[in-house]
Motif scaffolding. Structure first.
Motif, PDB file in Angstrom:
ATOM      1  N   GLU A 350      -2.359   4.227  -6.183  1.00  0.00           N
ATOM      2  CA  GLU A 350      -1.150   3.400  -6.331  1.00  0.00           C
ATOM      3  C   GLU A 350       0.039   4.064  -5.631  1.00  0.00           C
ATOM      4  N   ASP A 351       0.159   5.380  -5.801  1.00  0.00           N
ATOM      5  CA  ASP A 351       1.266   6.104  -5.162  1.00  0.00           C
ATOM      6  C   ASP A 351       1.137   6.095  -3.638  1.00  0.00           C
ATOM      7  N   GLU A 352      -0.069   6.369  -3.166  1.00  0.00           N
ATOM      8  CA  GLU A 352      -0.300   6.424  -1.716  1.00  0.00           C
ATOM      9  C   GLU A 352      -0.005   5.070  -1.082  1.00  0.00           C
ATOM     10  N   LEU A 353      -0.394   4.035  -1.795  1.00  0.00           N
ATOM     11  CA  LEU A 353      -0.202   2.670  -1.333  1.00  0.00           C
ATOM     12  C   LEU A 353       1.284   2.382  -1.127  1.00  0.00           C
ATOM     13  N   LYS A 354       2.095   2.868  -2.067  1.00  0.00           N
ATOM     14  CA  LYS A 354       3.541   2.658  -1.942  1.00  0.00           C
ATOM     15  C   LYS A 354       4.100   3.466  -0.776  1.00  0.00           C
ATOM     16  N   LYS A 355       3.550   4.659  -0.624  1.00  0.00           N
ATOM     17  CA  LYS A 355       4.059   5.549   0.425  1.00  0.00           C
ATOM     18  C   LYS A 355       3.735   5.027   1.819  1.00  0.00           C
ATOM     19  N   ASP A 356       2.488   4.579   2.008  1.00  0.00           N
ATOM     20  CA  ASP A 356       2.037   4.207   3.344  1.00  0.00           C
ATOM     21  C   ASP A 356       0.936   3.149   3.237  1.00  0.00           C
ATOM     22  N   ALA A 357       1.371   1.879   3.290  1.00  0.00           N
ATOM     23  CA  ALA A 357       0.436   0.784   3.081  1.00  0.00           C
ATOM     24  C   ALA A 357      -0.614   0.722   4.192  1.00  0.00           C
ATOM     25  N   GLY A 358      -0.201   1.065   5.413  1.00  0.00           N
ATOM     26  CA  GLY A 358      -1.141   1.025   6.531  1.00  0.00           C
ATOM     27  C   GLY A 358      -2.282   2.003   6.334  1.00  0.00           C
ATOM     28  N   LYS A 359      -1.949   3.194   5.866  1.00  0.00           N
ATOM     29  CA  LYS A 359      -2.977   4.196   5.626  1.00  0.00           C
ATOM     30  C   LYS A 359      -3.919   3.728   4.512  1.00  0.00           C
ATOM     31  N   TYR A 360      -3.318   3.095   3.505  1.00  0.00           N
ATOM     32  CA  TYR A 360      -4.166   2.584   2.423  1.00  0.00           C
ATOM     33  C   TYR A 360      -5.168   1.562   2.962  1.00  0.00           C
ATOM     34  N   GLU A 361      -4.711   0.716   3.885  1.00  0.00           N
ATOM     35  CA  GLU A 361      -5.635  -0.275   4.447  1.00  0.00           C
ATOM     36  C   GLU A 361      -6.759   0.385   5.231  1.00  0.00           C
ATOM     37  N   GLU A 362      -6.442   1.478   5.916  1.00  0.00           N
ATOM     38  CA  GLU A 362      -7.491   2.235   6.611  1.00  0.00           C
ATOM     39  C   GLU A 362      -8.518   2.757   5.604  1.00  0.00           C
ATOM     40  N   TYR A 363      -7.980   3.309   4.536  1.00  0.00           N
ATOM     41  CA  TYR A 363      -8.845   3.794   3.450  1.00  0.00           C
ATOM     42  C   TYR A 363      -9.693   2.641   2.908  1.00  0.00           C
ATOM     43  N   TYR A 364      -9.018   1.499   2.718  1.00  0.00           N
ATOM     44  CA  TYR A 364      -9.684   0.357   2.106  1.00  0.00           C
ATOM     45  C   TYR A 364     -10.837  -0.157   2.973  1.00  0.00           C
ATOM     46  N   LYS A 365     -10.664  -0.105   4.289  1.00  0.00           N
ATOM     47  CA  LYS A 365     -11.724  -0.575   5.177  1.00  0.00           C
ATOM     48  C   LYS A 365     -12.999   0.225   4.958  1.00  0.00           C
ATOM     49  N   GLN A 366     -12.867   1.514   4.716  1.00  0.00           N
ATOM     50  CA  GLN A 366     -14.037   2.369   4.508  1.00  0.00           C
ATOM     51  C   GLN A 366     -14.539   2.327   3.058  1.00  0.00           C
ATOM     52  N   PHE A 367     -13.585   2.399   2.125  1.00  0.00           N
ATOM     53  CA  PHE A 367     -13.963   2.650   0.743  1.00  0.00           C
ATOM     54  C   PHE A 367     -13.658   1.499  -0.211  1.00  0.00           C
ATOM     55  N   GLY A 368     -13.174   0.354   0.347  1.00  0.00           N
ATOM     56  CA  GLY A 368     -12.835  -0.786  -0.492  1.00  0.00           C
ATOM     57  C   GLY A 368     -14.005  -1.260  -1.338  1.00  0.00           C
ATOM     58  N   ILE A 369     -15.195  -1.115  -0.783  1.00  0.00           N
ATOM     59  CA  ILE A 369     -16.391  -1.547  -1.505  1.00  0.00           C
ATOM     60  C   ILE A 369     -16.503  -0.867  -2.862  1.00  0.00           C
ATOM     61  N   PHE A 370     -16.010   0.365  -2.953  1.00  0.00           N
ATOM     62  CA  PHE A 370     -16.093   1.078  -4.235  1.00  0.00           C
ATOM     63  C   PHE A 370     -15.069   0.544  -5.241  1.00  0.00           C
ATOM     64  N   ILE A 371     -13.902   0.102  -4.734  1.00  0.00           N
ATOM     65  CA  ILE A 371     -12.923  -0.539  -5.621  1.00  0.00           C
ATOM     66  C   ILE A 371     -13.572  -1.793  -6.216  1.00  0.00           C
ATOM     67  N   LYS A 372     -14.274  -2.537  -5.350  1.00  0.00           N
ATOM     68  CA  LYS A 372     -14.932  -3.760  -5.828  1.00  0.00           C
ATOM     69  C   LYS A 372     -15.981  -3.422  -6.881  1.00  0.00           C
ATOM     70  N   GLU A 373     -16.746  -2.373  -6.620  1.00  0.00           N
ATOM     71  CA  GLU A 373     -17.725  -1.930  -7.623  1.00  0.00           C
ATOM     72  C   GLU A 373     -17.041  -1.593  -8.930  1.00  0.00           C
TER      73      GLU A 373
END
Ligand code: ADP
Ligand code: MG
Length: 615
Positions: A350-373
């Motif tokens: 949540e903190d990282e997302l606020k700091k840098d949304a673009g970086k979070y999206e990069e993270y999400y592309k790789q690891f978003g599947i685990f959030i869904k899990e």
């Protein structure tokens, strides 16, 4: 005596392959073998310390737990010695003659997939013990395992086709690896050069490392130190050391807490998600320590399954030191530690997302599947996790992502539900008939590209009190658009619907005039509460040949030219009209993702073409 007990072995075929690549590649970073051997020595010492803790009867009990490295520039050798668990004869065969361990396996698979060895492939994967043959002409492994009934053994190989094992006399507990260096690897018999190689990660090793008798590392676990005094480089080096990785981490989380539990944790999100490359399910990668002592390198029950991609260390002083791995897995204490870590990790995102949304999206592309899990399996945290989901939508650009919160903030007055549509790609959703009605009413629709996303939506059910609804559902009341000026007259439309229903028979549930359609002549809507299209897809994924029923309503667009013409044609040329209706229905089914085998309609299409060509 040596003669009698000498046994020759062939390397397993896969090992030969790895060795062949390792020895003959032009790879220049030969020094990695030092890291691999030191890390193996450290593993062996950790294992021994654990055996001591659990009260095992140990051979050569009082030997110091340290790693001794000696160089000899006259003999051109370097030796690594530890007093860890050592190996039995079977273990020598198993560990140094076959491939059971992760690094080399992943390496071979990558070589196979990329169709050859590129130089940096070796760099990307730890090939473990076998990397020693990058620098060695031959290797001698002297060992005595920890058990009092163990034997002194020598394993010897030049990295060719095989190795020999023989009984020897008088080895102390542990393992001593004598590396006879190749001519072009002489540099590793120079202590200055070796010290330089060790400098980068030796401070992460939890045992003293002595180079020619002089200790070269300070032992202060990095996770016990305070954040302010650790540089990014140091953190990244530790990540590589601990996770056996060659990339840099995307995120890290370093914290300590005193109450309710005393925890020191240092966690990393890796740079790459190996599950995306088809390496199968990742093993848990966060090691559990108690007061700097390793309890379990890959504890199963510590973190929820959806956090299996995390790497790093959790150290809790509250764990009983003599805890066994088995009882650890289902102890309430470990679960509580896991919950604290999970909470902190989500907070960090949540903190990282606020700091840098673009970086979070990069993270999400790789690891978003685990959030869904996590959303479908971690009921404690589902509320927070749902806020971390990201999707494309009709309001984003291609490739742009939106959160559910942002969707809600854009909802129109009177809109109660959150709409989504599944299809493997943006173009398919935008070309299909289902989006039209939503677009015409400026209602935003989330685009779901993976079957698991529908499962996430169904499992979530609601977000901020708004129901999550698939836009292909027949029940959605979008409010009738009202008949257009040159629409088919109401009576004619009703008549046509009746005739279509009669023609299609049981294959359709209901036929009616649509209030949704703008450009498409007809649309198939799901009419089965249980067997929704997503449910069908999921069941199909489990059982490929399942013949699953569906129930759909067909809605026609009374303003569409094809429909108006059809209304006339059914009186003039009923046979052609029937062919057209059949095809119209199949087209609607295809657009809605029901019809999986379009071959069935080829014959009908020919008959239609025949008639067109007659004109
Ligand atoms: P990994 O460390 O990933 O398991 P390696 O190729 O580095 O793979 O080592 C293979 C195995 O050989 C280890 O898992 C361990 O069982 C055994 N081994 C290697 N070095 C030692 C050592 N110094 N003491 C005891 N066992 C060892
Ligand atoms: Mg290793």
């Amino acid at each position: 005596m040596a003669e009698k007990s000498l046994k020759k072995h062939e390397f397993q075929a896969e090992v030969k392959q790895v060795l062949d690549i390792v020895i003959h590649s032009l790879y220049t970073d030969k020094e990695v073998f030092i890291r691999e051997l030191v890390s193996n020595a450290s593993d062996a010492l950790e294992k021994l310390r654990y055996l001591q803790l659990t009260g095992k009867d140990i051979y050569d009990e009082n030997l110091p737990l340290e790693i001794n490295i000696r160089t000899d520039d006259k003999e051109n050798t370097i030796t690594f010695e530890d007093h860890g668990v050592g190996m039995t004869e079977d273990e020598l065969v198993e560990n140094l003659g076959t491939i059971a361990h992760s690094g080399s396996k992943a390496f071979l698979k990558a070589v196979e997939e990329s169709g050859g060895v590129s130089e940096n492939l070796i760099g990307q994967f730890g090939v473990g013990f076998y990397s020693v043959f990058m620098a060695a002409d031959s290797v001698e492994v002297y060992t005595h395992n920890w058990d009092k009934s163990g034997k002194s053994l020598l394993w010897k190989s030049d990295g060719g086709g095989g190795y020999e094992i023989e009984a020897v006399q008088g080895e102390r507990r542990g393992t001593k690896i004598l590396v006879r260096l190749k001519e072009d690897a002489k540099e590793f018999s120079d202590p200055g050069r070796v010290k330089e190689v060790l400098a980068r990660y030796s401070s992460f090793v939890q045992f003293p490392i002595l180079l020619n008798g002089e200790q070269i590392n300070k032992i202060q676990p990095i996770w016990m130190r305070s954040k302010g005094e650790i540089s990014d480089e140091e953190y990244n080096e530790f990540y590589k050391f601990q996770a056996d990785a060659f990339d840099d981490p995307i995120y890290r989380l370093h914290f300590s807490s005193e109450a309710p539990l005393e925890i020191n944790a240092l966690l990393f999100v890796p740079g790459e998600n190996p599950e995306r490359w088809g390496f199968g399910k990742t093993d848990p990668g966060v090691s559990l320590y108690c007061k700097k002592i390793l309890i379990d390198a890959k504890p199963e029950g510590l973190l929820p399954d959806w956090l299996r991609f995390l790497k790093g260390v959790v150290d809790s002083a509250d764990l009983p030191l003599n805890i066994s791995r088995e009882t650890m897995q289902d102890s309430a204490l470990t679960k509580r530690i896991g919950q604290v870590i999970t909470g902190r990790f989500i907070k960090m995102l949540e903190d990282e997302l606020k700091k840098d949304a673009g970086k979070y999206e990069e993270y999400y592309k790789q690891f978003g599947i685990f959030i869904k899990e996590g959303v479908v399996s971690d009921f404690k945290n589902v509320g927070q996790l749902a806020k971390l989901l990201r999707y494309e939508s009709s309001a984003t650009e291609k490739g742009g992502l939106t959160s559910l919160d942002d969707y809600v903030s854009r909802m129109k007055d009177g809109q109660n539900d959150i709409y989504y549509l599944y299809s493997p790609g943006r173009d398919m959703i935008e070309a299909g008939p289902h989006l039209e009605a939503f677009k015409a009413r400026s209602l935003e629709v989330l685009y779901l590209y993976e079957p698991v996303d529908e499962f996430v939506m169904t499992s979530l059910g609601k977000f901020e009190g708004k129901a999550l609804v698939s836009a292909d559902n027949a029940d959605i009341g979008l409010g009738a658009a009202g008949p257009g000026e040159d629409d088919l007259a109401e009576a004619d439309a009703k008549d046509l619907c009746g005739w279509i229903k009669e023609t299609l028979g049981d294959s359709v549930n209901e036929v009616g005039v649509s209030g949704r359609l703008v450009d498409s002549p007809a649309i198939a809507l799901n009419a089965d509460k249980f067997m929704t299209p997503s449910m069908r897809r999921m069941m199909k994924a489990v059982k490929k040949d399942a013949d699953l029923k569906y129930s759909v309503n067909l809605e026609i667009n009374a303003g569409h030219k094809l429909i108006k013409n059809l209304s006339l044609l059914k009186g003039k040329d009923p046979e052609t009209a029937r062919l057209v209706v059949g095809q119209l229905f199949d087209n609607a089914l295809i657009a809605a993702g029901y019809l999986e085998d379009p071959r069935s309609m080829v014959d009908r299409l020919y008959r239609i073409l025949e008639r067109v060509a007659e004109k």
